[in-house]
Motif scaffolding. Sequence first.
Motif: not given
Length: 64
Positions: A17-34
Amino acid sequence: EISDVNSKMAEIDTYVNETVSKFLLGEESLDGFDKFVETVESMGINDVLEIYNEAYKKYEELNK
């Protein structure tokens, strides 16, 4: 098994939940998905899925 599943899923749910929120808000780059997937796997999601699958197989056998 259920206490093991509940314990792992509580931690996994929080992390996801925390990480998906960061992905959606642009706080975490999708490059970190792996890395995200690797982390969820290291937290035991495959063990949880195996337990669920075995329980479902038992359920199916009982309800034939």
